[in-house]
Design an enzyme around this catalytic site. Structure first.
Site, PDB file in Angstrom:
ATOM      1  CE1 TYR A 109     -44.357   7.264   6.909  1.00 13.88           C
ATOM      2  CE2 TYR A 109     -42.080   6.542   6.493  1.00 13.88           C
ATOM      3  CZ  TYR A 109     -43.226   6.446   6.927  1.00 13.88           C
ATOM      4  OH  TYR A 109     -43.608   5.157   7.380  1.00 13.88           O
ATOM      5  CD  GLU A 145     -24.755 -14.827  -2.641  1.00 13.41           C
ATOM      6  OE1 GLU A 145     -24.295 -15.767  -3.804  1.00 13.41           O
ATOM      7  OE2 GLU A 145     -25.761 -15.234  -2.108  1.00 13.41           O
ATOM      8  CG  ASP A 171     -23.855 -18.969  -1.758  1.00 16.96           C
ATOM      9  OD1 ASP A 171     -22.977 -19.117  -1.322  1.00 16.96           O
ATOM     10  OD2 ASP A 171     -24.824 -18.739  -1.104  1.00 16.96           O
TER      11      ASP A 171
END
EC number: 5.6.2.2
Lengths: 363, 363
Positions: free
Chosen positions: A98, A196, A248
């Site tokens: 920006y 995780e 996982d």
């Protein structure tokens, strides 16, 4: 950040800009070469045990309007970063994008944020200075630590000494954007357990796993932020703590392990800074799905594709990963770490983790 | 959580199960009624200034196999929760789903997590006990606070006294999953500034906005977790601090404001516990996009649909929101909060926020 580091980073940047002047003086077309950032251009560095870029390079050259515009943007960005360091300020990648709208030369303004992000990566690679040392903050914040570690963080408001069990709430110690502002004071930790999901992190804290096993529980919060990977590496290197990753049992989580252990392809120039090649994968392993009879979901097509792509990835070409991935393709199933709760809420801390850590020689 | 709260929550649950026995005894088919959770069944409660469910109800009844199975699952879940409270343990929604696989009656096991999540919501509504008081933890973790606030958190490992500027690193104080374990000790705060993005939160902290304006900077991290909304409400109610919300200028961010101020349709039964109806929206307002000439992106089709749906939402039917949303549909543009950086990194703290807070009568 110390004034010295600021000064050093600033000089590296100004050296870069100076190269363009030298090229002009020699009658050369200004240019900048960066390694090609693709899976086929990363190679294993035996000495440092990390994956780094190979020899292939792409060149940004002012011999086309497009190339000249790229270098113009690089020069404006270098000026902005050099001023930022001079003033000991910092900014986010999105702010840089920006901010470019306020630059006097419209040609130097970024057309989208991918462009400014990519340029910062180029500058990191070419200058050998990390984004953190440019004082560019990520959008993503780092995660949390809970465990027997006493540290000192240098903040803009002075030093803070914090014990990551005794001086924090149940949420733990929030890792700052630049963990190089942290000094490790002392610790009773035996290893790091990087986790995780938030649900599992909370389970381990509730069950007092960090206290019973002297573990530093680092929450990865999915794909870990750079700050989380950096502090994990520093804990490993400076305190000589083994690092284990608990995620996982699916291909996306193996990538999370990969980003801790090997770094990412996009940031192979940072492997020495971010990657912990000695990190070991605890699980959920495909073998665990079978052995512990865990609740499963079937593999989706995109899971299968991701597993096959991992088999092709040089970083996963070890006997261990080939065996696990092939087993998973055979059983066609995946399990989440919280599926261990099907054996009761304490199974993970009383049975699964102690068994796995013992097998791995960590405890 | 105190033993008293545990005991109370437990009794409420057991009362629920007892109702089924009473229904059997009276020769009735066991059933449970819950309010219909749709946009058309929420209404404004003038006394409490919050949106609550209307009179429409759905009934789970054992007069069909499907309904009977639902009630069976409810009974098993009540038993699990009552035991969990008895033992002062807790668990995540996902763990509950997996745990059900260990239940002896296969008919009582959940077929997916939406089902177990929905049941917990039903139980919250019917029992009047919040999920936190059932000791069900969310997956999402709360965010952080930075500002002049001294608090005491009751953790499983004892009490922790923490000052949210002096005793924390730059990352701030990590809000625990259940903020009702916190007691506010003392503070020098004048108002709360709840901020959507991490990049803006870090900008405000770097610029020392919390120190200069005695602001409590609460990071919302996008759609705020229940823990974040709960602590915001408690800070408002108990410390009488005005709450302001600072987010991107698009319909999704107005929903973030809405979830702080009004609560969500799915959890209107919790409005009194989670919603802060007095919360005010600082911006980015569509009017700011025009007034401050901010960099914009065009509205996408889904943005337009979301804005139109907000015009239909009873919670947004105020002069203020109708004017802002209609203006945005007219200019067809949106801006992010970090786009304020196009006027320089200090514009947000030196110009924009002071102007807006002054207009709003906060400072």
């Amino acid at each position: 950040m110390s004034a010295d580091t600021n000064q050093e980073a600033r000089e590296q940047l100004i050296d870069l800009a100076a190269q363009f002047y030298d090229q002009f003086e020699l009658g050369e077309i200004p240019h900048m070469s960066v390694p090609t950032r693709t899976k086929s251009n990363i190679e294993y560095d035996e000495d440092k045990s990390v994956w780094v870029y190979g020899d292939r390079e792409s060149t940004r050259s002012a011999n086309s309007v497009r190339g000249a515009r790229k270098l113009l943007k690089a020069v404006y960005t270098i000026e902005f970063l050099a001023n930022q360091l001079e003033e000991d300020r910092s900014s986010t990648l999105r702010e840089l994008y920006y901010l470019s709208e306020s630059w006097d030369n419209e040609e130097a303004q970024f057309s989208d944020q991918d462009e400014s992000n990519g340029l910062i990566e180029d500058l990191e690679i070419v200058s050998g200075v990390t984004r953190e040392d440019f004082h560019m903050r990520p959008e993503e914040s780092g995660a949390t630590i809970m465990g027997p570690l006493h540290l000192r963080e240098q903040t803009r408001r002075g030093e803070r000494e914090i014990h990551c069990q005794e001086d924090v709430g149940e949420g733990g110690y929030q890792i700052p954007n630049n963990p190089d502002t942290i000094e490790f004071l002392d610790n009773d930790a035996d290893f790091i357990l990087a986790v995780e999901t938030g649900g599992m992190r909370d389970r381990l804290v509730e069950n007092g796993f960090d206290e019973e096993y002297n573990a530093l529980i680092v929450h990865l919060k999915g794909q870990p932020a750079r700050a989380t990977r950096r502090i994990t590496k520093r804990l490993h290197d400076e305190l000589e703590l083994p690092v284990t990753v608990f995620a996982d049992g699916d291909p996306w989580s193996y990538r999370i392990y990969g980003s801790v252990a090997y770094g990412s392809i996009k940031s192979a120039h940072l492997s020495e800074y971010l990657a912990t090649p000695e990190a070991k994968y605890i699980g959920i392993q495909p073998a665990d799905i079978v052995e512990y009879d865990l609740p499963t979901d079937p593999l989706s097509d995109s899971d299968v594709n991701a597993l096959e792509s991992e088999l092709d990835d040089p970083r996963f070409q070890t006997d261990y990963w080939e065996e696990q991935i092939e087993l998973q393709l055979e059983i066609e199933k995946k399990s989440e770490q919280q599926s261990l709760a099907s054996h009761g809420l304490d199974f993970v801390t009383e049975t699964y983790l102690p068994e796995r850590l013992d097998e791995m020689g960590i405890i």
